[in-house]
Motif scaffolding. Structure first.
Motif, PDB file in Angstrom:
ATOM      1  N   ARG A 168      -8.915  -3.265  12.003  1.00  0.00           N
ATOM      2  CA  ARG A 168      -8.855  -2.204  10.987  1.00  0.00           C
ATOM      3  C   ARG A 168      -9.928  -1.197  11.335  1.00  0.00           C
ATOM      4  O   ARG A 168     -10.974  -1.570  11.888  1.00  0.00           O
ATOM      5  N   CYS A 169      -9.716   0.047  10.936  1.00  0.00           N
ATOM      6  CA  CYS A 169     -10.815   0.999  11.117  1.00  0.00           C
ATOM      7  C   CYS A 169     -11.935   0.627  10.153  1.00  0.00           C
ATOM      8  O   CYS A 169     -13.081   0.997  10.367  1.00  0.00           O
ATOM      9  N   THR A 170     -11.602  -0.136   9.111  1.00  0.00           N
ATOM     10  CA  THR A 170     -12.603  -0.568   8.142  1.00  0.00           C
ATOM     11  C   THR A 170     -13.164  -1.973   8.443  1.00  0.00           C
ATOM     12  O   THR A 170     -13.943  -2.502   7.653  1.00  0.00           O
ATOM     13  N   GLY A 214     -10.162  -3.162   3.019  1.00  0.00           N
ATOM     14  CA  GLY A 214      -9.337  -3.482   1.858  1.00  0.00           C
ATOM     15  C   GLY A 214      -9.517  -2.535   0.697  1.00  0.00           C
ATOM     16  O   GLY A 214      -9.450  -2.939  -0.467  1.00  0.00           O
ATOM     17  N   ALA A 215      -9.714  -1.243   0.987  1.00  0.00           N
ATOM     18  CA  ALA A 215      -9.865  -0.267  -0.092  1.00  0.00           C
ATOM     19  C   ALA A 215      -8.547  -0.085  -0.845  1.00  0.00           C
ATOM     20  O   ALA A 215      -7.468  -0.220  -0.276  1.00  0.00           O
ATOM     21  N   GLU A 273       0.840  -1.206   0.000  1.00  0.00           N
ATOM     22  CA  GLU A 273       0.000   0.000   0.000  1.00  0.00           C
ATOM     23  C   GLU A 273       0.881   1.265   0.000  1.00  0.00           C
ATOM     24  O   GLU A 273       0.545   2.270  -0.628  1.00  0.00           O
TER      25      GLU A 273
HETATM   26  C1  UN1 Z   1      -7.270   1.756   8.682  1.00  0.00           C
HETATM   27  O1  UN1 Z   1      -7.671   0.732   9.213  1.00  0.00           O
HETATM   28  O2  UN1 Z   1      -6.987   2.783   9.370  1.00  0.00           O
HETATM   29  O3  UN1 Z   1      -9.229  -0.142   3.451  1.00  0.00           O
HETATM   30  C2  UN1 Z   1      -7.006   1.903   7.219  1.00  0.00           C
HETATM   31  C3  UN1 Z   1      -8.481  -0.759   4.213  1.00  0.00           C
HETATM   32  C4  UN1 Z   1      -7.025  -0.411   4.195  1.00  0.00           C
HETATM   33  C5  UN1 Z   1      -6.779   0.803   5.028  1.00  0.00           C
HETATM   34  C6  UN1 Z   1      -7.330   0.687   6.418  1.00  0.00           C
HETATM   35  N1  UN1 Z   1      -6.629  -0.145   2.844  1.00  0.00           N
HETATM   36  O4  UN1 Z   1      -8.870  -1.649   4.954  1.00  0.00           O
END
Ligand code: UN1
Length: 521
Positions: A309-311, A469-470, A129
Motif C-alpha cells: 500500500r502507499c500507506t 486503512g483510511a 471502498e
Molecule cells: C494506496 O495505497 O494507494 O488508506 C491507497 C488506505 C487505503 C487506500 C490506500 N484506504 O490504506
C-alpha cells in the motif's frame, strides 16, 4: 501453489474469470470508449499473470497513442452533454454504479485476489471502498455549493460557483486497482466531468471487469459515453494522456518518479494534477502506549497487502524503554502470519505483484544490509513454491542509512529506537515523503503535540491508529514528495471542478472596487 492441486486451481481461475466473460489464456480488449470495447485495439500485446502461480492469466489488447486521442475525443464530446445533466441526476448514475459494485462485490473481490494477489478480506474491503465513495458522491451531488461573499459595492452581489471541469485523466496503480481510481470516478462524475482511465498494466483484467460494470450500469442512460478505458504502457498511453490539452486534470497514483513525469507534462500545458505518490510511513510507539493495540496496527500496516500500500508502515520508531519488548512481540506475531494463496480465507499475506517486485524486495534488503541494517526477521524469497512469494522482513536500521529515505515497495519494516517524542517526530519528518503517520500513546499532551503544527508533517496523522486503512470520508493524500494532492472525502471534490467568481451589479451605478474613480461622460 501449495494449498490446491493444479486442476483445482485451474477450475477456480476459470470460474473467477468466467464471472466476467473471460477465460484463462484468452484474449480480451483493454480499450473501451464511446460506450463499448474496441475489439481491434492495436497496441503492443500484453500478458497478465497470476502472481500466485506465475502463470499467464490472459492476453490483453492495448491502446495505441491514436486510441488515446480517440478516447479523449469521445470523452470530450460526451462532456458537452454530461455537464448539462443536473448534478443530482448525475448522482443517480453514481448511485447505480455503487449498486453495480455492490451486486458484483464478491465476483470482483475474487478477481482482485486472483490478479492482484491481495487476500480476500482486503479485496472485499477494496470493492467496499468503491461502494463507499459512490455513496459519498451521491450525497455530494446535492452539495456542490459555492459561497456568497459580502461585496464592498452597493447593489452588488459577489458569489462563487463551481462548474464541471472537463475530461479527467485517471492514472492508477496495481495496488488499489479499483478503490483509488474509484475515488476519482465517483467524484468526477457527480462533478459533471467525463473520464479516461489508464489503469496499471499489471492488473488489466480487474479494470476490464470494472469497465464492464460501468457499461452494464450506464447502457441507455445519459452516462453511456462518459467513461473510457485505455490500457497500455506509460510511455505511449500515459504520456499521450498527460500531454493532451483537452484533459484539464490528471489524477495520478504511483511512484514519485511517475508523479514527476506527470507533474511536468501537465504543467507544460498549464493543466492541473492531483498527485498521490510514494509514502514512507512511520508508526511511533511511546513507552506509555497500549502495546497490544500498537502491535496489531503495526502488523496490519506492514504485512497487510504484502506491504504494497502507499500507506504501508515502512518505519517503526520505538521509545527505548519498550523497544526490545515490542520488537520481540512483533517478531512473534510475524511468525504466525500465514503466507500463501490469497484466495484461501486463512491466508494473511499473499504474493507480491510480479517478479520484478520480488527483485526490488531482494535488492532492497541487500542494500539495507550493505548500509548497516540488521535483518531481525524474514528476508527470504520463498523458493519452495511457484509465484512471487517472500517473507515479510524486519530490519534494525539507523537514520543515516540513505535507503531509509526511499520507498521500497515491499513488506520490509525498518525499526529505530528513540529517547523522546521530540526525537521521534523529527525522525518521522526526516524523509522526503509525507503521506501517513501514526502515534501510539495514552498521554493526551503527547497526542496533541503530535497533531500540532510542529508535529507530524504528513497529510494523514493518526493517534492510536495505524498508517493504512483510511476511511473515504477524510481527504486522502500527502505532502512533500507525496505530491500534495487530496482525493476522496472532505472537500476533495473541489479538485474536480472549476471555480468561478461572479460579480453581479443590480444597481444603476458602476462603483469601482478599491474606491477607484474613473469618470466617463
Ligand atoms: C494506496 O495505497 O494507494 O488508506 C491507497 C488506505 C487505503 C487506500 C490506500 N484506504 O490504506
Amino acid at each position: 501453489m501449495s494449498t490446491k492441486t493444479a486442476t483445482g486451481r485451474s477450475a477456480q481461475v476459470e470460474e473467477i474469470l468466467g464471472a466476467f466473460g473471460m477465460r484463462a489464456g484468452g484474449t480480451v480488449s483493454g480499450v473501451a470508449y464511446g460506450g463499448r470495447f474496441k475489439e481491434d485495439a492495436g497496441g503492443a500485446p500484453l500478458e497478465t499473470h497470476d502472481p500466485t502461480t506465475g502463470e499467464v492469466l490472459a492476453h490483453v489488447r492495448t491502446a495505441t497513442a491514436d486510441d488515446v486521442k480517440r478516447a479523449v475525443s469521445a470523452a470530450h464530446e460526451a462532456f458537452a452533454q454530461w455537464r448539462l445533466v443536473p448534478a443530482p441526476q448525475r448522482g443517480e448514475i453514481v448511485r447505480r454504479l455503487g449498486d453495480g459494485f455492490r451486486k458484483r462485490k464478491e465476483d470482483l473481490a475474487r478477481l482482485i485476489s486472483l490478479e492482484n494477489g491481495k487476500i480476500l478480506t482486503e479485496a472485499r474491503g477494496e470493492v467496499q471502498e468503491v461502494i463507499d465513495i459512490c455513496d459519498l458522491a451521491v450525497g455530494q451531488s446535492r452539495q456542490l455549493f459555492g459561497r456568497e461573499i459580502a461585496s464592498e459595492r452597493r447593489d452588488h452581489r459577489l458569489v462563487e460557483q463551481w462548474h464541471p471541469l472537463g475530461v479527467v485523466g485517471i492514472i492508477s496503480a496495481f495496488n488499489f486497482p479499483v478503490a483509488v481510481p474509484g475515488w476519482g470516478w465517483a467524484l468526477a462524475l457527480v462533478c459533471g466531468d467525463t473520464i479516461v482511465w489508464k489503469p496499471s498494466s499489471l492488473t488489466p483484467l480487474i479494470s476490464i471487469a470494472a469497465q464492464q460494470i460501468f457499461h452494464e450500469v450506464t447502457r441507455g442512460t445519459d452516462a453511456e459515453h462518459v467513461f473510457s478505458l485505455i490500457i497500455g504502457g506509460g510511455s505511449t498511453v500515459g504520456e499521450a494522456l498527460v500531454a493532451d490539452p483537452r484533459v484539464p486534470l490528471i489524477q495520478a497514483t504511483g511512484s514519485c518518479a511517475l508523479g514527476e513525469r506527470v507533474a511536468i507534462g501537465v504543467a507544460r500545458r498549464s493543466g492541473k494534477a492531483i498527485l498521490e505518490l510514494g509514502g514512507n510511513n512511520a508508526v511511533i510507539v511511546m513507552a506509555d502506549a497500549d502495546l497490544k493495540l500498537a502491535l496489531r496496527a503495526v502488523v496490519f500496516g506492514s504485512v497487510g497487502t504484502a506491504g504494497q500500500r502507499c500507506t504501508s508502515t515502512r518505519r517503526l520508531i520505538l521509545q527505548r524503554p519498550i523497544a526490545q519488548k515490542f520488537l520481540d512481540q512483533l517478531v512473534h506475531a510475524y511468525r504466525t502470519i500465514g503466507i500463501g494463496d490469497p484466495l484461501d480465507e486463512k491466508t494473511l499475506m499473499g504474493p507480491l505483484i510480479s517478479e520484478s517486485a520480488v527483485k526490488d524486495y531482494s535488492e532492497g534488503l541487500a542494500e539495507m544490509q550493505k548500509q548497516g541494517g540488521k535483518v531481525v526477521y524474514g528476508g527470504k524469497v520463498l523458493a519452495d513454491r511457484t509465484g512471487y512469494f517472500v517473507e515479510p522482513a524486519i530490519v534494525k536500521s539507523t537514520v543515516d542509512m540513505p535507503i531509509v529515505k526511499e520507498e521500497v515497495f515491499a513488506p520490509i519494516l525498518h525499526v529505530f529506537e528513540v529517547d523522546s517524542l521530540e526525537d521521534a517526530v523529527a525522525m518521522n519528518n526526516s524523509v522526503p515523503q509525507g503521506l501517513s503517520s501514526g502515534l501510539f500513546t495514552t498521554d493526551l499532551a503527547s497526542a496533541e503535540r503530535w497533531l500540532s503544527a510542529s508535529g507530524s508533517d504528513c497529510g494523514i496523522s493518526n493517534v492510536n491508529a495505524g498508517t493504512s486503512g483510511a476511511e473515504i470520508g477524510g481527504a486522502f493524500g500527502g505532502e512533500k514528495a507525496t505530491g500534495g494532492g487530496r482525493q476522496a472525502g472532505s472537500d476533495a471534490w473541489k479538485g474536480y471542478m472549476r471555480r468561478q467568481t461572479n460579480t453581479i451589479n443590480y444597481g444603476t451605478q458602476l462603483p469601482l472596487a478599491q474606491g477607484v474613480e474613473f469618470p466617463v461622460d
